[in-house]
Design an enzyme around this catalytic site. Structure first.
Site, PDB file in Angstrom:
ATOM      1  CG  ASN A  10       6.756 -15.889 -12.373  1.00 19.79           C
ATOM      2  OD1 ASN A  10       5.765 -16.793 -12.129  1.00 19.79           O
ATOM      3  ND2 ASN A  10       7.118 -15.112 -11.449  1.00 19.79           N
ATOM      4  NE  ARG A  90       7.453 -18.438  -8.563  1.00 19.32           N
ATOM      5  CZ  ARG A  90       7.149 -17.556  -7.961  1.00 19.32           C
ATOM      6  NH1 ARG A  90       6.993 -16.260  -8.407  1.00 19.32           N
ATOM      7  NH2 ARG A  90       7.145 -17.564  -6.406  1.00 19.32           N
ATOM      8  CG  HIS A 178       7.162 -17.042  -1.466  1.00 24.77           C
ATOM      9  ND1 HIS A 178       5.926 -16.619  -0.572  1.00 24.77           N
ATOM     10  CD2 HIS A 178       6.303 -16.490  -2.666  1.00 24.77           C
ATOM     11  CE1 HIS A 178       4.985 -16.072  -0.937  1.00 24.77           C
ATOM     12  NE2 HIS A 178       4.993 -15.903  -2.160  1.00 24.77           N
ATOM     13  CG  LEU A 206       6.545  -9.113   4.255  1.00 24.12           C
ATOM     14  CD1 LEU A 206       6.349  -7.957   5.154  1.00 24.12           C
ATOM     15  CD2 LEU A 206       5.490 -10.335   4.595  1.00 24.12           C
ATOM     16  CG  ASP A 280      -2.293  -2.089  -4.280  1.00 26.11           C
ATOM     17  OD1 ASP A 280      -1.380  -2.681  -4.945  1.00 26.11           O
ATOM     18  OD2 ASP A 280      -1.966  -1.043  -3.949  1.00 26.11           O
ATOM     19  NE  ARG A 282       2.180   1.466  -4.664  1.00 27.27           N
ATOM     20  CZ  ARG A 282       3.090   0.978  -5.730  1.00 27.27           C
ATOM     21  NH1 ARG A 282       3.934   2.369  -6.134  1.00 27.27           N
ATOM     22  NH2 ARG A 282       2.908   0.098  -6.649  1.00 27.27           N
ATOM     23  CD  GLU A 374      10.196 -14.609  -6.806  1.00 26.37           C
ATOM     24  OE1 GLU A 374       9.844 -13.793  -7.368  1.00 26.37           O
ATOM     25  OE2 GLU A 374       9.721 -15.142  -5.870  1.00 26.37           O
TER      26      GLU A 374
HETATM   27  P1  ADP Z   1       3.414 -10.517  -6.256  1.00 23.29           P
HETATM   28  O1  ADP Z   1       3.314 -11.424  -5.084  1.00 23.29           O
HETATM   29  O2  ADP Z   1       2.345 -10.244  -7.086  1.00 23.29           O
HETATM   30  O3  ADP Z   1       4.831 -10.747  -7.007  1.00 23.29           O
HETATM   31  P2  ADP Z   1       4.679  -8.119  -5.049  1.00 23.29           P
HETATM   32  O4  ADP Z   1       5.826  -8.771  -4.649  1.00 23.29           O
HETATM   33  O5  ADP Z   1       4.870  -7.299  -6.488  1.00 23.29           O
HETATM   34  O6  ADP Z   1       3.486  -8.984  -5.388  1.00 23.29           O
HETATM   35  O7  ADP Z   1       3.916  -7.090  -4.418  1.00 23.29           O
HETATM   36  C1  ADP Z   1       2.999  -6.290  -4.634  1.00 23.29           C
HETATM   37  C2  ADP Z   1       2.382  -5.630  -3.139  1.00 23.29           C
HETATM   38  O8  ADP Z   1       3.309  -4.588  -2.883  1.00 23.29           O
HETATM   39  C3  ADP Z   1       0.990  -4.644  -3.531  1.00 23.29           C
HETATM   40  O9  ADP Z   1       0.400  -4.950  -2.149  1.00 23.29           O
HETATM   41  C4  ADP Z   1       1.706  -3.256  -3.627  1.00 23.29           C
HETATM   42  O10 ADP Z   1       0.842  -2.294  -3.085  1.00 23.29           O
HETATM   43  C5  ADP Z   1       2.923  -3.503  -2.387  1.00 23.29           C
HETATM   44  N1  ADP Z   1       3.766  -2.148  -2.620  1.00 23.29           N
HETATM   45  C6  ADP Z   1       4.521  -1.983  -3.833  1.00 23.29           C
HETATM   46  N2  ADP Z   1       5.014  -0.753  -3.592  1.00 23.29           N
HETATM   47  C7  ADP Z   1       4.550  -0.455  -2.352  1.00 23.29           C
HETATM   48  C8  ADP Z   1       4.916   0.936  -1.477  1.00 23.29           C
HETATM   49  N3  ADP Z   1       5.821   1.850  -1.949  1.00 23.29           N
HETATM   50  N4  ADP Z   1       4.365   1.031  -0.492  1.00 23.29           N
HETATM   51  C9  ADP Z   1       3.512   0.091   0.062  1.00 23.29           C
HETATM   52  N5  ADP Z   1       3.148  -0.970  -0.617  1.00 23.29           N
HETATM   53  C10 ADP Z   1       3.909  -1.197  -1.713  1.00 23.29           C
END
Ligand code: ADP
Length: 390
Positions: A10, A90, A178, A206, A280, A282, A374
């Site tokens: 990917n 992918r 997606h 999400l 981000d 988190r 995925e």
């Molecule tokens: P991608 O689309 O790059 O694969 P991910 O599916 O890994 O991304 O999602 C990343 C998002 O998930 C980031 O915004 C990250 O902050 C959020 N995230 C991961 N763990 C947590 C958590 N414990 N609480 C809130 N958000 C989270």
């Protein structure tokens, strides 16, 4: 242990996520990892996760070919002496023609290259990785798995924009993305919840990229993403739905050109643009800056709007599934999305929600948290191609 393995790749602009599976009717994960910081200005790293153990190594690679060479250098650790029989890629865009996983041959690669303008941030990297993997594993089947394919079943009203018909004929359509994630979630529902597999389901993927998909009878009937992966929900750095008049205004009155607008919409908007802090989730949740809260509010608001719209299109709702990094881990986003949704039959148990439990609903509609996979969808496609080839 099998003497052949399946590799899934990917590729992003500066990273390649990979996984190694043993082939079989249901491929079994053997190892996973990623090559990150894939650029000349950064120290590139190879991360390998195997048997609960993580190993990290600095490697010399600044493009996809270099990354694949580094993976080959670690072949013993990753493949344990087994031969890579098939590689699953992918590929973000399959246009209107590629609706199932497809063997990559010169003519298919050329056709996919022609779709690069439709996904300029992803498709060129996906295809660079195809080229590198074909050179690194010349005897393996190279299979493309498309993020658009899952949505090709959606009806005309969800496939078109209200433009003169020639644009539809020229491929200006709502493709949706997606698809590998939605494919996995619907397969999980079919496996574990047979009653729901013919039901009306909304899946919210999400993550840094975010979209929602309305599913009936296991098939996509609508998605929030459209012609590109910019539309629909706001994302980490992408704007989501926007009035096209805003873009005209920027061009006609602010003197902005296509590159500046693309940069704004793809890299500077979404959660990052609204908060002025970060993409981000988190970090935003941990911030006490009011703009962080406003960015989360907007994210939640758009999800709720789409949930209402999709439920109307589906003629009701049987299940809501959260997945992706935010969907799987953010109790706050799930709680706020579901708050006051009892009119739709949605209510959640707050303790189970806080624990990211699989089933968090307490009312008529099932509300579920299902981690996406995925890579497994790609491995299944390669396993199918391998058994068909023998
Ligand atoms: P991608 O689309 O790059 O694969 P991910 O599916 O890994 O991304 O999602 C990343 C998002 O998930 C980031 O915004 C990250 O902050 C959020 N995230 C991961 N763990 C947590 C958590 N414990 N609480 C809130 N958000 C989270």
């Amino acid at each position: 242990m099998s003497d052949t393995v399946i590799l899934t790749l990917n590729a992003g602009s500066s990273s390649i996520k990979f996984a190694v599976f043993e082939p079989g009717e249901e491929p079994a994960l053997r190892a996973s990892g990623q090559v990150e910081n894939l650029s000349p200005s950064q120290q590139t790293r190879l991360i390998v996760d195997r048997d609960g153990d993580r190993q990290t190594a600095d490697i010399a690679a600044n493009d996809h070919a270099g990354a694949l060479a580094a993976i080959l250098d670690h072949a013993e650790q990753l493949f344990g002496g087994a031969t890579v029989a098939g590689v699953g890629h992918r590929v973000v865009h399959g246009g209107t023609d590629f609706t199932v996983p497809t063997l990559l041959q010169p003519d298919t690669i050329a056709a996919l290259r022609a779709l690069e303008p439709l996904a300029p941030l992803h498709q060129p990297h996906n295809l660079a990785c195809v080229e590198a993997a074909s050179a690194a594993f010349p005897d393996a089947l190279q299979i493309a798995c498309f993020d658009t394919a899952f949505h090709r079943t959606h009806p005309f009203v969800n496939d078109t924009f209200a433009l003169p018909r020639q644009w539809f004929d020229r491929g200006v359509r709502r493709y949706g993305f997606h698809g590998l994630s939605y494919d996995y979630i619907t397969s999980e529902i079919a496996r574990t919840e047979p009653d729901l597999s013919t039901g009306r389901v909304v899946i919210a993927h999400l993550g840094n990229g975010a979209s929602m998909c309305a599913v009936r009878d296991g098939r996509s009937v609508g998605s929030t993403m459209g012609f590109t992966a910019l539309d629909g929900l706001p994302m980490g750095t992408r704007c989501g739905q926007i009035d096209p008049g805003v873009l005209l205004y920027m061009m006609q009155h602010e003197g902005m050109g296509a590159d500046a607008i693309a940069d704004l919409l793809y890299r500077e908007s979404g959660l990052k643009g609204l908060s002025g802090l970060t993409h981000d989730m988190r970090t935003l949740e941990a911030s006490d800056n009011p703009r962080a809260a406003e960015a989360i509010d907007y994210f939640v608001f758009r999800i709720r709007r789409e949930l209402g719209g999709m439920s109307a299109v589906l003629g009701g709702l049987d299940a809501l599934v959260f997945t992706g990094g935010i969907g799987e881990n953010s109790a706050r986003v799930r709680r706020e999305v579901c708050s006051g949704m009892d009119w739709l039959g949605i209510a959640i148990d707050h303790d189970r929600n806080a624990g990211n439990a699989r089933d968090i609903g307490t009312d008529r509609v099932r509300v579920m948290v299902i981690p996406t996979n995925e890579e497994l969808v790609m491995a299944r496609a390669v396993a199918g191609a391998l058994s068909a080839a023998h």
